[in-house]
Motif scaffolding. Structure first.
Motif, PDB file in Angstrom:
ATOM      1  N   PRO A 132      -3.000  16.705 -25.403  1.00 23.16           N
ATOM      2  CA  PRO A 132      -2.544  15.814 -26.481  1.00 23.16           C
ATOM      3  C   PRO A 132      -3.600  15.508 -27.524  1.00 23.16           C
ATOM      4  N   GLY A 133      -4.849  15.879 -27.249  1.00 24.38           N
ATOM      5  CA  GLY A 133      -5.920  15.629 -28.217  1.00 24.38           C
ATOM      6  C   GLY A 133      -5.781  16.416 -29.498  1.00 24.38           C
ATOM      7  N   PHE A 172      -6.229  11.747 -29.337  1.00 23.58           N
ATOM      8  CA  PHE A 172      -5.299  11.240 -28.327  1.00 23.58           C
ATOM      9  C   PHE A 172      -4.852   9.804 -28.658  1.00 23.58           C
ATOM     10  N   TYR A 222       2.793   9.008 -28.390  1.00 26.53           N
ATOM     11  CA  TYR A 222       2.489   8.981 -26.965  1.00 26.53           C
ATOM     12  C   TYR A 222       2.602   7.552 -26.440  1.00 26.53           C
ATOM     13  N   TYR A 246      -6.279  12.499 -17.057  1.00 25.42           N
ATOM     14  CA  TYR A 246      -7.383  13.406 -17.378  1.00 25.42           C
ATOM     15  C   TYR A 246      -7.740  14.278 -16.173  1.00 25.42           C
ATOM     16  N   GLU A 282      -6.099  17.287 -20.301  1.00 27.33           N
ATOM     17  CA  GLU A 282      -5.437  16.007 -20.125  1.00 27.33           C
ATOM     18  C   GLU A 282      -3.965  16.105 -20.490  1.00 27.33           C
ATOM     19  N   ALA A 296      -0.388  13.723 -21.809  1.00 27.60           N
ATOM     20  CA  ALA A 296       0.196  12.495 -22.354  1.00 27.60           C
ATOM     21  C   ALA A 296       1.686  12.498 -22.093  1.00 27.60           C
TER      22      ALA A 296
END
Length: 580
Positions: free
Chosen positions: A166-167, A173, A182, A221, A398, A400
């Motif tokens: 999602p970054g 994020f 998110y 994460y 990671e 989300a």
């Protein structure tokens, strides 16, 4: 992609999520061990399902020929009694959410992996689906089109239930949470993700790197049981050392002497200098001059910018001279991974800057080329080799949960499984029997006849490591023990990585800081401009297209561009991180 609610409904969904009462319950075959209190959450789980398992450790541990019944007991049930506790902190094993109480299918967006043609048919995913009772539909854009596909998905207003990586969201994020794409999982994590909560809280570094500066829990994460060994550095062909009769170089002068002699011995382009991990900026050579790739901590613990350091001219002059002498591969500035590997296995190359895992596959396994690892060069004999790389127990990737997720409880339960003891085994080691076995101490391992090393389709280990397990995922990643390139018979890549990690100073490494939404936007803008400027000037100077004194103009332009503001943003973020 399933039909989704429009972004117009995001606020309503967020309100409903905040009010939802979950039915996720407690109880497991063992109490979750070493679980510390979570200062960010105070909710408690109501009692619910309890799993009771027969201890099968005597039947499974050390068994090299399990029966079908034993295979099924391990692969098709949540029984984990055969697994040992091999880390400082015990892995949680709260299975009370499984199988999930209702039928549900989650849409999960994730970047493509060339080693996995169809994620929906991945062996690990099929097994996780059976154990959790939660079905998943993976949405993967074509390889190389991830950025455009992600942007299109976000701008369309139609989101899946879960997003891996999602970054990518503009601003990062947290910006995705602030913009309503998110979910903020802070108030739900303790109840709906008991295993993730227990694992992240069992170690201060894991806790600190998974919470925002403002105390929010945004998602799941990838977390490790330890700080992973550094994975990138200087690798030298053993035959080149034998032909030159020289020891592994340490200082820059020794490296110059070795490369010169290697060229005389027939290696026409002795140093494979480029890198798809950042082209010339790897820290392996420039770090000797304190001219680190990007940001680092100076001697006072303040954020500094590597390309602006005092000895930058000295570094550039050195590499310009080496390039002029033909010590570097001619295509160092443009070569992609495949071109670099082709050069590496040829008789042109004596040294490469890369991962020993990768080169064990390309050099040793596929071409019978032995190699050794060298510490990052230093300027003066006796100086301590250094790096800006340090693993802070946060690794992999990671996940989300989006505000358009129809079943948040199911989404969290599915992700939380990866942080259970059973999830650790499956995600890291794949299927019991065909891929891994269990040793006398309850530790998974790959037998020599495993599909990992003898793929029925003839794929090399570098492909099988993704085919039969998950290499980069939001889970408890056991890199040192489950990376087949490290633990393969005859492999010494892990020894090299451990040697690097234990013998290099990492005090310059910056922890995984985070930026506010406003900072992230400005940091990205300035960072892109500075990166482009650095790339153009440094490459042209090393190629000899610009004189070394052109560096003065580069530094002047960097300052005008906003270098001081860029560093201020990073320093502020570091101070917030230190206060978490």
């Amino acid at each position: 992609m399933k039909k989704s609610k429009r972004m117009l409904n995001l606020l309503l969904v967020l309100l409903l999520a905040a009010l939802m009462v979950t039915a996720c319950s407690g109880g497991a075959n063992q109490a979750s061990p070493n679980t510390t209190s979570n200062p960010e959450n105070s909710s408690e789980k109501p009692p619910g399902k309890v799993h009771t398992f027969t201890d099968i450790s005597q039947e499974i541990r050390g068994n090299t020929a399990p029966t079908q019944e034993q295979l099924d007991e391990v692969n098709l049930t949540l029984n984990d009694t055969y697994l040992g506790d091999i880390f400082d902190e015990q892995i949680p094993n709260d299975y009370s959410a499984y199988p999930f109480k209702e039928g549900v299918t989650l849409d999960v967006w994730m970047p493509a992996n060339t080693n996995i043609p169809d994620m929906n048919n991945h062996a690990v995913q099929k097994q996780v689906e059976k154990l959790t009772g939660i079905k998943v539909n993976f949405i993967t854009p074509p390889k190389g089109q991830e950025a455009d596909a992600f942007t299109l998905m976000i701008s369309s207003g139609e989101l899946p239930d879960i997003i891996i990586g999602p970054g990518r969201y503009p601003g990062g994020f947290e910006a995705g949470v602030n913009d309503g794409a998110y979910m903020d999982l802070t108030d739900l994590m303790e109840t709906n993700a008991p295993n993730y909560s227990a694992w992240r809280n069992s170690d201060e570094t894991r806790r600190k790197t998974t919470i925002t500066d403002s105390g929010r829990l945004l998602g799941f994460y990838g977390l490790a049981p330890y700080s992973e060994w550094m994975w990138f550095g200087m690798l030298v062909k053993q035959e080149a050392l034998d032909k030159t009769g020289m020891e592994v170089p340490k200082t820059m002068d020794e490296w110059h002497a070795f490369l010169t002699k290697a060229k005389e011995a027939g290696y026409s382009e002795p140093l494979n200098y480029g890198s798809n991990y950042g082209q010339i900026f790897t820290g392996a050579m420039n770090g000797a001059f304190g001219v680190w790739d990007w940001t680092f901590l100076d001697g006072n613990g303040k954020v500094a910018w590597g390309p602006a350091q005092p000895k930058a001219k000295e570094y550039l002059a050195t590499m310009q001279q080496w390039n002029k002498e033909g010590l570097l591969n001619r295509d160092w500035a443009t070569a992609d991974f495949n071109q670099r590997m082709a050069g590496a296995i040829s008789g042109k190359t004596a040294v490469i800057m890369d991962s020993p895992d990768t080169m064990w596959s390309y050099w040793k396994e596929q071409n019978g080329i032995d190699f050794v690892g060298a510490l990052n060069p230093v300027l003066n004999a006796g100086d301590k080799s250094a790096t800006t790389y340090k693993n802070f127990k946060r690794t992999g990737t990671e996940a989300a949960i989006t505000t358009q997720c129809d079943n948040v409880e199911a989404a969290m339960a599915w992700l939380d499984f990866a942080y259970t003891k059973k999830g650790w085994e499956i995600y890291n080691y794949g299927e019991y029997g065909t891929v891994h076995m269990i040793d006398e101490n309850g530790k998974p391992y790959y037998p020599e006849n495993s599909h990992m090393y003898n793929d029925p389709d003839g794929q090399p280990v570098a492909v099988a490591l993704d085919k039969y397990r998950r290499h980069s995922w939001p889970d408890i990643r056991d890199e040192h023990n489950s990376n087949p390139l490290i633990v393969a018979k005859g492999s010494y890549s892990g020894e090299i990585r451990k040697y690097w990690t234990e013998n290099m100073d990492t005090s310059a490494a910056i922890p995984p800081v985070s930026f506010t939404q406003e900072e992230a936007s400005r940091e990205a803008e300035l960072g892109n401009q500075l990166s482009t400027l650095r790339g153009e000037y440094f490459a042209k100077i090393i190629k000899g297209e610009l004189p070394v004194d052109a560096y003065d103009k580069f530094l002047e332009e960097a300052k005008k561009m906003g270098l001081d503001e860029f560093l201020s943003i990073h320093q502020t973020a570091l101070e917030r991180y230190n206060n978490r």
